[in-house]
Design a protein around this motif. Sequence first.
Motif, PDB file in Angstrom:
ATOM      1  N   UNK A  88     -10.173   9.662   8.921  1.00 42.39           N
ATOM      2  CA  UNK A  88      -9.095   8.754   9.315  1.00 42.39           C
ATOM      3  C   UNK A  88      -8.250   8.343   8.110  1.00 42.39           C
ATOM      4  N   UNK A  89      -6.927   8.220   8.332  1.00 41.96           N
ATOM      5  CA  UNK A  89      -6.034   7.805   7.240  1.00 41.96           C
ATOM      6  C   UNK A  89      -4.717   7.302   7.815  1.00 41.96           C
ATOM      7  N   UNK A  90      -4.097   6.385   7.092  1.00 44.74           N
ATOM      8  CA  UNK A  90      -2.719   5.983   7.364  1.00 44.74           C
ATOM      9  C   UNK A  90      -1.983   5.988   6.028  1.00 44.74           C
ATOM     10  N   UNK A  91      -0.655   6.104   6.084  1.00 47.69           N
ATOM     11  CA  UNK A  91       0.117   6.261   4.845  1.00 47.69           C
ATOM     12  C   UNK A  91       1.428   5.493   4.952  1.00 47.69           C
ATOM     13  N   UNK A  92       1.736   4.674   3.950  1.00 47.36           N
ATOM     14  CA  UNK A  92       3.017   3.959   3.910  1.00 47.36           C
ATOM     15  C   UNK A  92       3.792   4.373   2.662  1.00 47.36           C
ATOM     16  N   UNK A  93       5.095   4.476   2.836  1.00 53.31           N
ATOM     17  CA  UNK A  93       6.005   4.865   1.747  1.00 53.31           C
ATOM     18  C   UNK A  93       6.862   3.659   1.400  1.00 53.31           C
ATOM     19  N   UNK A  94       6.835   3.239   0.120  1.00 52.76           N
ATOM     20  CA  UNK A  94       7.635   2.086  -0.273  1.00 52.76           C
ATOM     21  C   UNK A  94       7.886   2.093  -1.771  1.00 52.76           C
ATOM     22  N   UNK A  95       8.863   1.283  -2.186  1.00 51.60           N
ATOM     23  CA  UNK A  95       9.206   1.134  -3.598  1.00 51.60           C
ATOM     24  C   UNK A  95       8.999  -0.322  -3.998  1.00 51.60           C
ATOM     25  N   UNK A  96       8.159  -0.550  -4.975  1.00 50.68           N
ATOM     26  CA  UNK A  96       7.793  -1.906  -5.379  1.00 50.68           C
ATOM     27  C   UNK A  96       8.969  -2.660  -5.988  1.00 50.68           C
ATOM     28  N   UNK A  97       9.852  -1.961  -6.731  1.00 55.59           N
ATOM     29  CA  UNK A  97      10.912  -2.638  -7.485  1.00 55.59           C
ATOM     30  C   UNK A  97      12.218  -2.766  -6.717  1.00 55.59           C
ATOM     31  N   UNK A  98      12.594  -1.744  -5.956  1.00 56.90           N
ATOM     32  CA  UNK A  98      13.879  -1.802  -5.246  1.00 56.90           C
ATOM     33  C   UNK A  98      13.722  -2.297  -3.813  1.00 56.90           C
ATOM     34  N   UNK A  99      12.492  -2.295  -3.303  1.00 57.99           N
ATOM     35  CA  UNK A  99      12.226  -2.659  -1.902  1.00 57.99           C
ATOM     36  C   UNK A  99      13.023  -1.798  -0.929  1.00 57.99           C
ATOM     37  N   UNK A 100      13.267  -0.562  -1.325  1.00 61.57           N
ATOM     38  CA  UNK A 100      13.959   0.380  -0.446  1.00 61.57           C
ATOM     39  C   UNK A 100      13.198   1.712  -0.446  1.00 61.57           C
ATOM     40  N   UNK A 101      12.290   1.888   0.500  1.00 58.98           N
ATOM     41  CA  UNK A 101      11.901   0.970   1.565  1.00 58.98           C
ATOM     42  C   UNK A 101      11.013  -0.163   1.042  1.00 58.98           C
ATOM     43  N   UNK A 102      10.949  -1.219   1.820  1.00 59.79           N
ATOM     44  CA  UNK A 102      10.215  -2.408   1.409  1.00 59.79           C
ATOM     45  C   UNK A 102       8.714  -2.190   1.481  1.00 59.79           C
ATOM     46  N   UNK A 103       7.957  -2.825   0.594  1.00 57.82           N
ATOM     47  CA  UNK A 103       6.495  -2.753   0.679  1.00 57.82           C
ATOM     48  C   UNK A 103       6.008  -3.329   2.007  1.00 57.82           C
ATOM     49  N   UNK A 104       4.858  -2.881   2.473  1.00 59.58           N
ATOM     50  CA  UNK A 104       4.309  -3.446   3.710  1.00 59.58           C
ATOM     51  C   UNK A 104       3.921  -4.908   3.505  1.00 59.58           C
ATOM     52  N   UNK A 105       3.752  -5.613   4.605  1.00 55.43           N
ATOM     53  CA  UNK A 105       3.274  -6.991   4.546  1.00 55.43           C
ATOM     54  C   UNK A 105       1.857  -7.004   3.997  1.00 55.43           C
ATOM     55  N   UNK A 106       1.368  -8.163   3.567  1.00 52.20           N
ATOM     56  CA  UNK A 106      -0.029  -8.213   3.106  1.00 52.20           C
ATOM     57  C   UNK A 106      -1.012  -7.668   4.140  1.00 52.20           C
ATOM     58  N   UNK A 107      -0.792  -7.969   5.419  1.00 55.51           N
ATOM     59  CA  UNK A 107      -1.702  -7.441   6.442  1.00 55.51           C
ATOM     60  C   UNK A 107      -1.561  -5.932   6.568  1.00 55.51           C
ATOM     61  N   UNK A 108      -0.328  -5.429   6.420  1.00 57.49           N
ATOM     62  CA  UNK A 108      -0.130  -3.982   6.456  1.00 57.49           C
ATOM     63  C   UNK A 108      -0.784  -3.287   5.274  1.00 57.49           C
ATOM     64  N   UNK A 109      -0.680  -3.907   4.100  1.00 51.67           N
ATOM     65  CA  UNK A 109      -1.330  -3.357   2.911  1.00 51.67           C
ATOM     66  C   UNK A 109      -2.844  -3.349   3.076  1.00 51.67           C
ATOM     67  N   UNK A 110      -3.394  -4.445   3.599  1.00 45.95           N
ATOM     68  CA  UNK A 110      -4.839  -4.499   3.832  1.00 45.95           C
ATOM     69  C   UNK A 110      -5.276  -3.433   4.829  1.00 45.95           C
ATOM     70  N   UNK A 111      -4.472  -3.218   5.869  1.00 41.52           N
ATOM     71  CA  UNK A 111      -4.816  -2.198   6.861  1.00 41.52           C
ATOM     72  C   UNK A 111      -4.870  -0.817   6.217  1.00 41.52           C
ATOM     73  N   UNK A 112      -3.923  -0.532   5.303  1.00 43.53           N
ATOM     74  CA  UNK A 112      -3.910   0.773   4.639  1.00 43.53           C
ATOM     75  C   UNK A 112      -5.144   0.945   3.751  1.00 43.53           C
ATOM     76  N   UNK A 113      -5.507  -0.104   3.006  1.00 42.87           N
ATOM     77  CA  UNK A 113      -6.677   0.002   2.134  1.00 42.87           C
ATOM     78  C   UNK A 113      -7.976  -0.012   2.935  1.00 42.87           C
ATOM     79  N   UNK A 114      -8.016  -0.774   4.021  1.00 38.42           N
ATOM     80  CA  UNK A 114      -9.212  -0.762   4.866  1.00 38.42           C
ATOM     81  C   UNK A 114      -9.437   0.625   5.455  1.00 38.42           C
TER      82      UNK A 114
END
Length: 284
Positions: A88-114
């Motif tokens: 199982x895996x999920x993947x998000x694409x984001x840029x930390x500095x430009x926010x284009x695309x924006x980083x996931x929400x804290x819950x979204x980030x936790x879901x990706x690491x979980x």
Amino acid sequence: MSARISTILILGATRGIGEALAHHFHTISKKVIITGHERDEGKMQLLADELPGLEFWVWDLTDLHLLQNHVTSILQKWPDLDTVFLNAAIQSHYDIFTSSPAPPSPSGMLAEFHTNLVAPILVAQAFAPHLLGRAKQGRATALFVTTSSLAYFPVPFYPGYCAAKAGLASFVKILRMQARALELEKDERRKRDEEAEKVGGMRIIEVVPPYVGIALNAEHRAQTDALQGGEEKAVQPMGLGEYVDGFFEGLEEEEEEIAVGFAKKGVEVWKRGFGELMRCSGME
């Protein structure tokens, strides 16, 4: 190595690589059990209807509080389980500095690491005693853990995904070293009975796919192509069918890693560098 497998549980098998592997293992007469989120129960039922004998288990891997309950229930229902495949895996694409695309929400980030790191580690630890116990009885068992070529070659498009897969790759190596120490602890014998190893023992296999054209990355493929100068210049994914063929070829080679395509280079570089350092220190 496929001859060692009788009953296989594949976590994350409702689409992409997991679904393709479930189909192939079924075609070579293995008992296949798949897991998926509650929202994918309909898809799993369709697969069960299509592939006679395939069974499924509804399991949300991000619900860590129920993880051990799921493992216990699965082993009660299928006590002869000899192979667990964590995919199982999920993947998000984001840029930390430009926010284009924006980083996931804290819950979204936790879901990706979980999903990509915490759950695979906990599931592996939960099933390991069962697999080791059967191995000590002379039964062949195996634990497959899917990491990624991005564990060895991080790219700027997927900050969380690359970090999680790198952590998971380290965990697989540590788990294998601990299992190997168990084999040697009685009298420090390093000579193994080759025939016994063919029919028994626990194998821990890291599965290292390259960039494969699946739903995991389809949503942001146009964006990552643009960041590489457009589709003509961008690295293009391997076809799913080509990957599955490469995986099953690698499966029969009895290696500790099954890496296909570009992923082989990352594994080879690691082995020549860090792997050699670990051997010199007596940890490999």
